[in-house]
Design a protein around this motif. Structure first.
Motif, mmCIF file in Angstrom:
data_model
loop_
_atom_site.group_PDB
_atom_site.id
_atom_site.type_symbol
_atom_site.label_atom_id
_atom_site.label_comp_id
_atom_site.label_asym_id
_atom_site.label_seq_id
_atom_site.Cartn_x
_atom_site.Cartn_y
_atom_site.Cartn_z
ATOM 1 N N ALA A 146 38.401 45.277 56.613
ATOM 2 C CA ALA A 146 38.672 43.710 56.058
ATOM 3 C C ALA A 146 37.303 42.851 56.171
ATOM 4 N N LEU A 180 39.283 36.402 45.200
ATOM 5 C CA LEU A 180 39.129 37.924 45.065
ATOM 6 C C LEU A 180 38.512 38.338 46.219
ATOM 7 N N LEU A 181 38.670 39.480 46.845
ATOM 8 C CA LEU A 181 38.298 40.161 47.816
ATOM 9 C C LEU A 181 37.762 41.347 47.219
ATOM 10 N N TYR A 182 36.501 41.857 47.283
ATOM 11 C CA TYR A 182 36.083 43.003 46.532
ATOM 12 C C TYR A 182 34.954 44.049 47.766
ATOM 13 N N HIS A 183 34.665 45.211 47.404
ATOM 14 C CA HIS A 183 33.904 46.024 47.942
ATOM 15 C C HIS A 183 32.641 45.656 47.642
ATOM 16 N N ARG A 190 33.919 38.177 49.594
ATOM 17 C CA ARG A 190 35.089 37.117 48.928
ATOM 18 C C ARG A 190 34.391 36.438 47.863
ATOM 19 N N GLU A 220 41.970 48.806 42.394
ATOM 20 C CA GLU A 220 41.608 48.228 43.643
ATOM 21 C C GLU A 220 41.238 46.914 43.594
ATOM 22 N N ASN A 241 44.107 44.835 42.608
ATOM 23 C CA ASN A 241 45.217 44.466 43.533
ATOM 24 C C ASN A 241 44.589 43.510 44.203
ATOM 25 N N ALA A 242 43.244 43.131 44.599
ATOM 26 C CA ALA A 242 42.624 42.349 45.348
ATOM 27 C C ALA A 242 42.492 40.985 44.927
ATOM 28 N N LEU A 283 34.513 43.352 53.334
ATOM 29 C CA LEU A 283 34.570 43.107 51.932
ATOM 30 C C LEU A 283 34.211 41.680 51.698
#
Length: 440
Positions: free
Chosen positions: A287, A302-305, A292, A429, A432-433, A290
């Motif tokens: 977590a 949005l939380l993303y890689h 934000r 993914e 979904n984030a 990631l």
């Protein structure tokens, strides 16, 4: 006596005094867990971006300044360099001017504690307090990384005038490369007297950063306390020549970094053992790895890689590019879609018609057409289509995501057909984030 006089005469004829010729300096330091330093890092950049517009190159003025003050405590070290450190930023701010547009960044109070983990693919920074934004990440990773300082030294006794090759790991860290291609940085002891020594770092280095090749020409000078066996300061100058990459244009800039370093007998309270109880001991929790993003009008979060890089943003759009080991594989565009009443969403056929009418897009084959609902009230309509964009073969997925309160985001993913496998499930993914505001 005669032999001594002859030796002195030889040294004098060579332009060296007897005291300098005999003097050796143990020029090195060994980082260890628990050590703590306070740093002041000032950064100044001037140069140009080289942007390609409709096949023609255009030069755009670029200038930036930054100042960081922080204490850093080493958590672990290996091979003569810190591997894992924790920093507390007393201040961190940067300003940049591109053409005539100015932007300012500052680190918020709740993200001042930062862990820096150095690895073979660069330095990974995160906050134990929660995910960083891309701007916050850039603010704590784009300044000069002091984890390289000990590796700039030869770690042995040297005479004034002696030279040494800078260790590859130190060169990569100092130059902030994701990968090191060539290292021709050379150190030299230039003077030693009264408990102090000075040294230089000169040469070139080549590496990869965010998928682009970078060539640096370095001219740096440092000071070393021979009694405490510590580097106390460093002025690092570099000419930076960057090729165009998948997430940034080409650039040519001159950079000057002035670093001041002070050893602390004990860590400040922000880096004391009690304060570090929340810092992960080894691996980074997923977590916290990631990033934000919050929509400017708070329509979604949005939380993303970190493999996704922001390349454009307006009040309505967010453009991300996905890199896989430095290679561009896909682009995503997020658009805040018109809001509907609670429990409602735009009809699937209406969205499908709008997607197929996208400017420059010619769909040729439909690969997927699905509509799904979730128990939490989220609804997703998704079509995946082969087609051509300006005569180039492209696979695009058009997604409309709706929340239980009628909030909607349209998300498009575009990729070449041969990159579909590399993207895998990372588009889903990202979908979904996305989180919508909860009802107040």
């Amino acid at each position: 006596m005669r032999r001594a006089a002859t030796a002195i005469a030889i040294l004098v004829s060579a332009g060296l005094s007897p005291s300098l010729a005999r003097a050796q300096v143990a020029l090195g330091e060994t980082p260890a867990a628990g050590e703590c330093f306070r740093y002041s890092v000032e950064f100044d950049l001037a140069g140009k971006l080289i942007v390609t517009q409709e096949g023609a190159k255009e030069e755009v003025r670029l200038a930036a300044k930054a100042r960081h003050t922080f204490a850093e405590r080493t958590l672990s070290a290996a091979d003569g360099l810190p591997v894992r450190s924790v920093r507390y930023y007393e201040g961190a701010g940067a300003s940049a001017v591109v053409a005539s547009e100015r932007s300012d960044r500052a680190l918020p109070a709740d993200r001042r504690l930062i862990v820096a983990a150095r690895g073979s693919d660069g330095t990974f920074c995160f906050s134990p307090a929660g995910p960083l934004t891309r701007d916050e990440l850039d603010l704590v990773t784009e300044h000069f990384n002091p984890q390289c300082v000990a590796g700039l030294l030869p770690n042995k006794a040297v005479n004034v005038g002696d030279t040494w090759a800078v260790a590859p790991a130190a060169a990569q860290t100092a130059c902030q490369f994701d990968g090191l291609l060539k290292n021709a940085l050379v150190g030299k002891l230039t003077a030693a007297a009264n408990g102090a020594a000075t040294f230089t770092i000169e040469g070139t280095a080549e590496g990869i950063e965010h998928g682009a090749k970078v060539t640096l020409t370095v001219s740096a000078a440092g000071t070393f306390d021979t009694t405490a066996k510590r580097v106390t300061g460093l002025t690092w100058k570099q000419k930076d020549d960057r090729n165009q990459g998948p997430v940034a244009p080409a650039s040519q800039v001159d950079v000057t970094v002035v670093l001041k370093r002070e050893a602390l007998a004990a860590p400040p309270q922000e880096l004391a053992d009690v304060a570090l109880a929340a810092v992960p001991k080894t691996d980074v929790p997923p977590a916290l790895a990631l990033l934000r993003h919050t929509d400017p009008k708070n329509r979604y979060e949005l939380l993303y890689h970190r493999d996704w890089h922001v390349t454009g943003q307006t009040d309505q759009h967010l453009i991300l590019r996905l890199l896989d080991k430095g290679e561009f594989v896909a682009q995503s565009t997020l658009v805040a879609w018109k809001k509907e009443a609670a429990g409602k969403h735009t009809p699937a056929e209406e969205f499908k018609k709008a997607a197929n009418a996208s400017p420059g897009w010619t769909p040729t084959r439909l690969l997927e057409d699905t509509e799904t609902s979730a128990p939490d009230g989220r609804w997703l309509y998704r079509i995946v289509t082969e087609g051509k964009m300006e005569d180039l073969p492209v696979v695009q997925s058009f997604n409309l995501l709706a929340g239980p309160q009628g909030d909607q985001v349209a998300v498009t993913f575009a990729m070449k057909p041969d990159k579909v496998k590399a993207v895998g499930n990372r588009d889903r993914e990202l979908l979904n984030a996305i989180a919508f505001p909860t009802k107040k």
